[in-house]
Structures are given as structure tokens and as C-alpha cells.
Design a protein around this motif. Structure first.
Motif, PDB file in Angstrom:
ATOM      1  N   ARG A   2      45.854  41.132  31.803  1.00 27.64           N
ATOM      2  CA  ARG A   2      45.641  41.316  33.269  1.00 27.64           C
ATOM      3  C   ARG A   2      44.220  42.086  33.292  1.00 27.64           C
ATOM      4  N   CYS A   3      43.620  41.450  34.251  1.00 24.23           N
ATOM      5  CA  CYS A   3      42.000  42.264  34.383  1.00 24.23           C
ATOM      6  C   CYS A   3      42.190  43.715  34.793  1.00 24.23           C
ATOM      7  N   LEU A   4      41.324  44.475  34.393  1.00 24.44           N
ATOM      8  CA  LEU A   4      41.221  45.994  34.501  1.00 24.44           C
ATOM      9  C   LEU A   4      40.926  45.957  36.166  1.00 24.44           C
ATOM     10  N   PHE A   5      40.193  45.218  36.761  1.00 28.03           N
ATOM     11  CA  PHE A   5      39.756  45.544  38.123  1.00 28.03           C
ATOM     12  C   PHE A   5      40.760  45.036  39.214  1.00 28.03           C
ATOM     13  N   CYS A   6      40.920  43.582  38.804  1.00 20.59           N
ATOM     14  CA  CYS A   6      41.553  42.940  40.006  1.00 20.59           C
ATOM     15  C   CYS A   6      43.174  42.759  39.721  1.00 20.59           C
ATOM     16  N   LYS A   7      43.407  42.995  38.484  1.00 18.10           N
ATOM     17  CA  LYS A   7      44.819  43.282  38.162  1.00 18.10           C
ATOM     18  C   LYS A   7      45.666  41.700  37.921  1.00 18.10           C
ATOM     19  N   VAL A  36      38.340  42.211  31.312  1.00 17.73           N
ATOM     20  CA  VAL A  36      37.690  41.686  32.835  1.00 17.73           C
ATOM     21  C   VAL A  36      37.615  40.194  32.876  1.00 17.73           C
ATOM     22  N   CYS A  37      38.291  39.724  34.053  1.00 20.81           N
ATOM     23  CA  CYS A  37      38.243  38.592  34.197  1.00 20.81           C
ATOM     24  C   CYS A  37      36.826  37.824  34.506  1.00 20.81           C
ATOM     25  N   ASP A  38      36.805  36.665  34.492  1.00 21.77           N
ATOM     26  CA  ASP A  38      35.588  35.753  34.459  1.00 21.77           C
ATOM     27  C   ASP A  38      35.191  36.163  35.885  1.00 21.77           C
ATOM     28  N   ASN A  39      35.879  36.239  37.198  1.00 20.72           N
ATOM     29  CA  ASN A  39      35.622  36.329  38.343  1.00 20.72           C
ATOM     30  C   ASN A  39      35.061  37.836  38.539  1.00 20.72           C
ATOM     31  N   CYS A  40      35.727  38.868  38.077  1.00 23.02           N
ATOM     32  CA  CYS A  40      35.301  40.317  38.066  1.00 23.02           C
ATOM     33  C   CYS A  40      33.931  40.332  37.443  1.00 23.02           C
ATOM     34  N   ASN A  41      33.897  39.813  36.269  1.00 24.24           N
ATOM     35  CA  ASN A  41      32.539  39.708  35.413  1.00 24.24           C
ATOM     36  C   ASN A  41      31.387  39.336  36.161  1.00 24.24           C
TER      37      ASN A  41
HETATM   38 ZN   LIG Z   1      39.397  40.583  37.850  1.00 22.94          ZN
END
Ligand SMILES: [Zn+2]
Length: 274
Positions: A2-7, A36-41
Motif C-alpha cells: 500500500r502507498c505511504l500517502f494515499c494508503k 509510493v504509488c504512481d498517482n502520488c509520485n
Molecule cells: Zn498513493
């Protein structure tokens, strides 16, 4: 994963995450795909890192220290032509080791008749007290924690699930808590030379660490070319850091040896492209 930011689920994400942008000389501190997911990146690249890198304080630093972006160039900066005080734009051509000066046409004519002129270059610009800086620092702070824990089983899961990190995480990703004070100061000259363990002369591009005050607050401290920034993981307050500095003769936590467990760790990258 899971992404660190959006989870959100991020197992299929394709981008690695540079904790500090490549355009600030980071070639070594990188999180693997999906942390970190591609969206957040993408979001961070456009909405947080780009505005931070475009601050005059950062463009002047990148220009003066010749830190290239991914395309191998540094940003142009504004200077003054003397004695006319005419504003000009300077561009550093790294590969050719030259600096060009763009002069407006009307001024160019008058230069033909002058036999002496000089260009004044900015050496430093102040940092704004704005979310551009605090959101950038918050993003780097969360990712630095992930870098420390990336090899520990359940380490990343802990960061994703830790509710106490939600305010700083959401400040970075969604701009929540519009004001998040940070502390900044210069602790050594940007041009300072060091000698590394193998005896090679280097410059420190950046170094960072996470540290805990005697009062139990966690801070992220990063130094970029001698410019130290500190931000509190647990909330939009910086008083605890100011108090800590006062009690430790203003020594940077990056260089303090007073930590009883001795677990400070400075990351030093040699400025090899100079
Ligand atoms: Zn994310």
C-alpha cells in the motif's frame, strides 16, 4: 503493498520514488516501486517538488552549485548588469563550462560603447514561510522514515497504518493544515569541502536524519548544501526543536554526538559531477 500517502493498493505501480528530487542532486536515496504509488509520485512531482525547485532560493542554489536536472541543465537565474543595473538572465552551460548572459536588445546597443561592465549574480535568496516548503519537507520526512524501515518486516506497514503520522502525511499529499512551521538556518557554507573516508575531496549535497528530543518529539532534519531544515513529525509546531537547539548550543542534530544511543546517521553523497 500500500502507498505511504494515499494508503491505496500500489503493487502494480511502476515508478521508483526519489526521496529528494534528482534535480537536487539525489542519485542514491530511492524507494522501490509501489512504496509510493504512481498517482502520488506524479502528484508530488508536479504539485510539490516542482514549485519547491522553482523557488528563487533553490534555483540560485542549483545554478551556483551546478546541480543538473534530468536533462543535464541548471535553471536560468536573474542577475544585473553593472553599471547600468539592467536585469539580465544567466544560463549555466555545464558541458561547455560556460555561462551565457542574455541581454535585452535596447541595452545591447549601449554596451558597444562601454569598455567595461560586470554582472552581479545572486548568491542566496530567502525561503518563504509557505506550504511549498513545509509540504516538500513533510513528503521527504515520511519517505526518509520509509527508507529507514524498508528492509524491516512490517516496517512500511507500520508507517502506512500509524495514525499519528496522518497529519504530516496529509499535509504533504493533500495540503491539509495550511500552515506547518519548519525551522531553517545555514549551518555551513554551500561550497564547503569535505574529505570522505577514502580521502577523496567531496561536497555534501544533502544529509538527513530522524531524531528524538529529550521530550519525546520526533523531528526530521535535512541539510541541503549547508542549509538545514527541520520539521516535526507529530504536529505543526517547531517550539520543541528550538528548545532542543537552545539546550545543545545550537549544534545540528546531524552533527550532535550527545544522543545516548548514538543512532544518528548522516547520509552523505559526494558531489561527483563537479
Ligand atoms: Zn498513493
Amino acid at each position: 503493498m500500500r502507498c505511504l500517502f494515499c494508503k491505496k493498493e500500489s503493487t502494480t505501480s511502476k515508478s521508483v520514488e526519489h526521496i529528494i528530487p534528482e534535480s537536487l542532486g539525489n542519485l542514491s536515496h530511492i524507494l522501490p516501486k509501489g512504496v509510493v504509488c504512481d498517482n502520488c509520485n506524479n502528484y508530488f512531482a508536479r504539485k510539490v517538488e516542482k514549485p519547491f525547485l522553482e523557488l528563487p532560493a533553490m534555483t540560485i542554489l542549483r545554478f551556483n552549485q551546478m546541480v543538473p536536472n534530468k536533462r543535464g541543465s541548471t535553471p536560468p537565474v536573474s542577475g544585473f548588469l553593472m553599471p547600468s543595473k539592467c536585469p539580465v538572465v544567466l544560463q549555466n552551460h555545464l558541458k561547455a563550462s560556460t555561462i551565457s548572459v542574455e541581454v535585452p536588445d535596447e541595452v545591447f546597443e549601449s554596451l558597444r560603447n562601454s569598455n567595461k561592465m560586470s554582472v552581479i549574480l545572486p548568491t542566496e535568496a530567502p525561503l518563504p514561510e509557505s506550504p511549498i516548503v513545509s509540504r516538500f519537507l513533510s513528503k521527504v520526512a515520511i519517505e526518509a522514515m520509509a527508507l529507514k524501515l524498508v528492509d524491516h518486516p512490517k516496517g512500511l506497514e507500520y508507517i502506512v497504518d500509524e495514525k499519528q503520522l496522518d497529519p504530516i502525511r496529509n499535509h504533504a499529499r493533500y495540503g491539509q493544515n495550511i500552515e506547518w512551521p519548519y525551522h531553517s538556518r545555514r549551518i555551513y557554507d554551500a561550497n564547503k569541502g569535505w574529505r570522505n573516508k577514502t580521502g577523496k575531496n567531496i561536497q555534501v549535497v544533502h544529509e538527513f536524519d530522524i531524531f528524538k528530543t529529550e521530550d519525546g518529539e520526533y523531528y526530521f532534519v535535512i541539510c541541503i548544501f549547508g542549509l538545514e531544515f527541520s520539521i516535526n513529525y507529530s504536529g505543526p509546531e517547531i517550539e520543541g526543536y528550538i528548545k532542543w537547539l537552545k539546550n545543545h548550543n545550537d549544534t545540528s542534530p546531524l552533527y550532535s554526538r550527545k544522543n545516548p544511543k548514538g543512532n544518528y546517521h548522516s547520509e552523505i553523497t559526494s558531489h561527483e559531477y563537479l
